[in-house]
Design an enzyme around this catalytic site. Structure first.
Site, PDB file in Angstrom:
ATOM      1  CE  LYS A 175      56.535  37.193  36.880  1.00 46.39           C
ATOM      2  NZ  LYS A 175      56.464  38.671  36.892  1.00 46.39           N
ATOM      3  CE  LYS A 183      58.087  40.145  41.383  1.00 52.03           C
ATOM      4  NZ  LYS A 183      58.098  41.213  40.388  1.00 52.03           N
ATOM      5  NE  ARG A 184      50.376  33.187  37.772  1.00 52.39           N
ATOM      6  CZ  ARG A 184      49.433  32.691  36.990  1.00 52.39           C
ATOM      7  NH1 ARG A 184      48.350  33.397  36.715  1.00 52.39           N
ATOM      8  NH2 ARG A 184      49.552  31.487  36.468  1.00 52.39           N
ATOM      9  CE  LYS A 206      50.513  47.092  40.211  1.00 49.60           C
ATOM     10  NZ  LYS A 206      50.100  45.681  40.178  1.00 49.60           N
ATOM     11  CB  THR A 264      53.252  47.021  36.664  1.00 46.03           C
ATOM     12  OG1 THR A 264      52.635  45.736  36.813  1.00 46.03           O
ATOM     13  CG2 THR A 264      53.336  47.403  35.202  1.00 46.03           C
ATOM     14  CG  HIS A 322      53.126  42.256  27.087  1.00 48.18           C
ATOM     15  ND1 HIS A 322      53.022  43.163  28.112  1.00 48.18           N
ATOM     16  CD2 HIS A 322      52.162  42.576  26.200  1.00 48.18           C
ATOM     17  CE1 HIS A 322      52.019  43.981  27.865  1.00 48.18           C
ATOM     18  NE2 HIS A 322      51.473  43.656  26.699  1.00 48.18           N
TER      19      HIS A 322
HETATM   20  C1  PLP Z   1      50.792  44.573  39.647  1.00 50.08           C
HETATM   21  C2  PLP Z   1      50.277  43.190  39.690  1.00 50.08           C
HETATM   22  C3  PLP Z   1      50.941  42.164  39.028  1.00 50.08           C
HETATM   23  C4  PLP Z   1      52.230  42.378  38.277  1.00 50.08           C
HETATM   24  O1  PLP Z   1      53.313  42.231  39.170  1.00 50.08           O
HETATM   25  P1  PLP Z   1      54.818  42.082  38.640  1.00 50.08           P
HETATM   26  O2  PLP Z   1      55.615  42.187  39.889  1.00 50.08           O
HETATM   27  O3  PLP Z   1      55.059  43.242  37.736  1.00 50.08           O
HETATM   28  O4  PLP Z   1      54.918  40.778  37.980  1.00 50.08           O
HETATM   29  C5  PLP Z   1      50.432  40.883  39.096  1.00 50.08           C
HETATM   30  N1  PLP Z   1      49.301  40.620  39.791  1.00 50.08           N
HETATM   31  C6  PLP Z   1      48.649  41.581  40.457  1.00 50.08           C
HETATM   32  C7  PLP Z   1      47.428  41.221  41.222  1.00 50.08           C
HETATM   33  C8  PLP Z   1      49.099  42.898  40.428  1.00 50.08           C
HETATM   34  O5  PLP Z   1      48.414  43.844  41.065  1.00 50.08           O
END
Ligand code: PLP
Length: 824
Positions: free
Chosen positions: A564, A558-559, A670, A666, A366
């Site tokens: 990032k 995101k985190r 979305k 991911t 990952h």
């Molecule tokens: C989809 C999702 C992530 C992943 O987000 P990235 O932008 O791909 O880092 C992290 N936390 C939650 C709650 C999510 O739904």
């Protein structure tokens, strides 16, 4: 066809009136209350119990079918499952959402209020854990035999509060008052040994055997969470292990008068499943973390073997029946554990045991970040898992002496370089190397990432075994991330392309031909606006900030991590603010920037970035000079449930990682699915999103991966960018004043320092100008609402590839080789 049949037999299983009766029955018989006295918590539990009547029925049918067919199954081992809430999702998947909503309405209750009672199951940090949750959803939906294995954490990821702009961590207690979805299975409890020493004994046959005399035992108690596939033909399980003190141990001590000791024994054992480690990207070298990993791997393997032995008397068919997927290196210790069981307990010889392991395990990588690649000190292994260390040494010896020697004869430097044991002041076990040496497949999670895994991360392993390396691009479940979270858009698609899209997301493509249709555009944008109004209400409720749904919503959720680059967005916001202050007529549509993010508690700079975002927000949001043209919002406690409100409301999806660092992402998928346009770098799955939506429907900026490498190789100097761009210099200098923190200059300075004296490891300054320039293009595009609508529709309609069902079919095809099993 099968899916259609399932619909007829299972999904309209309850009418509104039947559902009403079931809720009332469970209020009384399950919750011990009645309609007059019940609070919302009881209504929620009664509703879940009514849904569970259907779910448990399918669960039983599924396990019956799998047992009868004795089919090959995948075992998805993951230290994280970021499930979120289950009620709405499960109601949709068993096809009773409408009946439940109407039944509750008849009973005077709003389905949303009732479902709001459910705490998130936040047993993960971010993307990796959410991926595992989407994958088990897809496995059930596609009727594949599968078990998810993880840890039953008492406390999931911390709840985030913001006080004075700073992140405060509070414990998360997701099951304090009981959780209606989980079933305890005491009949499948396992014992797990730890510590102790290894004895070499010789049997009567003269053969040498190893006996591990453990210093401690803990007990693993399984809790099963049903995983309901769409249309509920298959209900698989997610089995989570809770640690308990082994029974026999306490009582001896207790009876001898050592009550305190027996209590400490108990709390030590229970500590193992107490908390999820909140470190997202950097590894904690903690003994308890290693024990967590071993604990859940050992329990899961015993469970897999117990099930296998029901139908088999030797291990010759084991790797035909079971494939074990390692979600990152966290479950790697399952490899020496299976070797130990096969050799020490089942009496197999090394070569046979090794052949089985090599055919059983597969590994998903990952990350390429060096600080995230797990290593465990040899001395720690020796203390906690002495027999496993011996086995790792032997795996390594054979690997170096046979395979490396054959490929690179006499090359000791190469042996040192590829050894599973890293030499140095503290000798370390390189977990990723152990995975690649053992596993029959190693996969990356997006096309670009999988190439980097081969070229940069494991080039010599790739040279040894090119056939072992594959790509499986990540995906997200369209049931949760469109059907359940964006009912309005889901209904519009039902009317446009029919109702098969939750299973065949490619069918959304049929909507692309209406991208130019004025009426379709109007409806599509009206839905986006409705979701923005809903989010604006939530923002006002949670943050006390008023934002206009007519502004462009830029969302970065995101985190929090330097790679990032949330701080790149912050510098950009400062630049816009400065432009507005310098020129009140600066030509820009109204903008809202919305952040949501948790920082690991020990990650100082990440927490400073959250603080800076909040301080800048305070100033910008209350500055009458800029006439509401710019708003900044930090939404506290980002988690799946909040994400379900944010993804549908975004206009612009900020995906701004340094190229080469975000393995896939991911969140980007979305957003696109819900009609947001990506402003992002050529990184991770952004690259593949661009391929799907077309270059003209995405905004790419910044350096690509090769340019990043070239700049680093040439010697990157952030000061060149600081002195070379007056606007960039001005906003960085701003951070050192007390403008945003009146009376406390320097409170935001750590960000500037990391980007200059700190060397700016993620090239924020190098990409700043390109980002601001491309942002202007996004703003211009947004103000042409017809053009924007067209691009948004094309995005949403074109991302069928990123259905996690497609990811699962790729895993099945390239790695797992499973057959579907249809329960009765
Ligand atoms: C989809 C999702 C992530 C992943 O987000 P990235 O932008 O791909 O880092 C992290 N936390 C939650 C709650 C999510 O739904």
């Amino acid at each position: 066809m099968a899916a259609k049949k399932a619909k007829a037999t299972n999904t309209v299983a309850l009418s509104k009136d039947q559902f009403k009766d079931a809720i009332v029955k469970h209020l009384r018989s399950t919750c011990g209350t009645d309609e007059a006295r019940a609070n919302n918590q009881a209504w929620w539990k009664a509703t879940c119990a009514a849904v569970n009547e259907l779910v448990f029925e399918r669960l039983t049918e599924t396990s019956k079918a799998n047992a009868e067919k004795d089919s090959r199954a995948v075992h998805y081992l993951s230290l994280e499952f970021l499930m979120g809430r289950l009620t709405v999702n499960n109601m949709h998947n068993v096809g009773v959402f409408g009946a439940a909503r109407d039944a509750l309405a008849d009973l005077g209750k709003d389905v949303n209020d009732i479902c709001d009672e459910e705490p998130d199951m936040a047993l993960g940090n971010g993307g990796l854990g959410r991926l595992a949750a989407c994958f088990i959803d897809s496995l059930a939906t596609l009727n594949y035999p599968a078990v998810g294995y993880g840890i039953h954490y008492e406390h999931g990821l911390f709840r985030q509060e913001i006080q004075g702009g700073r992140q405060i961590e509070r414990p998360d207690s997701w099951r304090e008052y009981g959780n209606p979805w989980e079933i305890c299975r005491p009949e499948s409890i396992q014992e797990v040994p730890l510590y102790g020493y290894v004895e070499t004994v010789f049997g009567e046959d003269g053969k040498m055997r190893k006996v591990w005399h453990a210093g401690r035992q803990i007990k693993g108690v399984p809790w099963d969470i049903p995983v309901v596939g769409y249309e509920a033909k298959t209900v698989n399980v997610l089995r989570l292990w809770e640690s308990k003190a082994a029974d026999f141990f306490d009582w001896d001590v207790f009876n001898a008068g050592g009550y305190i000791d027996s209590q400490s024994e108990k709390s030590q054992a229970e500590a193992v499943s107490k908390v999820l480690y909140p470190n997202d990207e950097s590894e904690a070298g903690k003994e308890l973390r290693l024990i967590q990993q071993y604990f859940f791997c050992a329990c899961s393997l015993k469970d897999i073997i117990r099930r296998y032995k029901r139908n088999h008397s030797d291990f010759s068919q084991f790797s035909k029946q079971a494939v074990i997927q390692l979600n990152d290196t966290h479950p790697t210790v399952a490899i020496p554990e299976l070797m130990r069981i096969l050799i020490d307990e089942e009496g197999l010889v090394w070569d046979d045991a090794w052949a089985i392991c090599k055919e059983t395990f597969a590994y998903t990588n990952h990350t390429l970040l060096p600080e995230a690649l797990e290593k465990w000190a040899v001395y720690l292994f020796e203390k906690v898992l002495p027999r496993h260390l011996e086995i790792i040494y032997e795996i390594n010896r054979r690997f170096l002496e046979d395979e490396v020697e054959a490929k690179w004869p006499g090359n000791d430097e190469m042996k040192r370089h590829l050894s599973i044991i890293e030499e140095g002041e503290t000798r370390m076990v390189r977990m990723a190397f152990l995975c690649v040496v053992t596993c029959f497949k190693t996969n990356g999670v997006a096309a670009m990432h999988s190439e980097l895994v081969k070229e940069d991360l494991f080039p010599e392993f790739y040279e040894l075994w090119p056939e072992r390396f594959v790509n499986v691009t990540n995906g997200v479940t369209p049931r949760r991330w469109l059907l359940a979270c964006n009912e309005q858009l889901a209904n519009m698609y039902n009317e446009t392309v029919g109702t098969d899209w939750p299973l065949k997301l490619d069918e959304l493509k049929g909507a692309a031909k209406f991208a130019d249709d004025a009426k379709f555009q109007k409806n599509f944008m009206a839905i986006k606006r409705e979701k923005k109004v809903e989010l604006a209400d939530k923002i006002e409720e949670l943050c006390g900030i008023k934002v206009s749904p007519d502004a462009m919503f830029n969302v970065l959720i995101k985190r929090l991590h330097e790679y990032k680059r949330q701080h790149l967005a912050l510098l950009h916001i400062l630049a816009l603010y400065r432009r507005l202050l310098e020129n009140p007529d600066y030509d820009m549509g109204p903008q809202v920037f919305i952040f949501g993010s948790k920082a690991a508690p020990g990650y100082k700079l990440a927490k400073d970035i959250i603080y800076a975002i909040n301080k800048v927000a305070d100033k910008v949001n209350n500055d009458p000079r800029i006439k509401d043209k710019l708003k900044v919002v930090f939404m506290p406690n980002y988690r799946v449930t909040l994400a379900e409100k944010l993804f549908p409301a975004g206009d612009v999806s900020l995906q701004i990682s340094t190229a080469g660092y975000e393995a896939s992402g991911t969140g980007n998928m979305k957003f696109a699915l819900n009609g947001a346009l990506t402003l992002g770098t050529m990184d991770g799955a952004n690259v593949e999103i661009r391929e799907e939506v077309g270059d003209e429907n995405i905004f790419i900026f910044g350096m690509d991966c090769d340019e990043v490498k070239a700049l680093k190789a040439a010697g990157y100097n952030p000061w060149d960018y600081y002195y070379g761009n007056p606007e960039l210099k001005a906003v960085l200098d701003w951070l050192e004043t007390d403008f945003f923190t009146p009376g406390a200059p320097g409170e935001l300075a750590s960000i500037k320092h990391s980007l200059l004296e700190g060397g700016d490891p993620y090239l924020v300054l190098a990409d700043f100008e390109s980002f601001t320039t491309q942002y202007t293009a996004v703003d211009v595009a947004y103000r042409d609402q017809k053009k924007w609508a067209k691009m948004a529709i094309i995005n949403s309609a074109s991302v069928g590839k990123f259905n996690s069902d497609r990811s699962i079919e790729d895993y099945v095809d390239r790695i797992w080789k499973l057959e579907k099993v249809m329960p009765n």
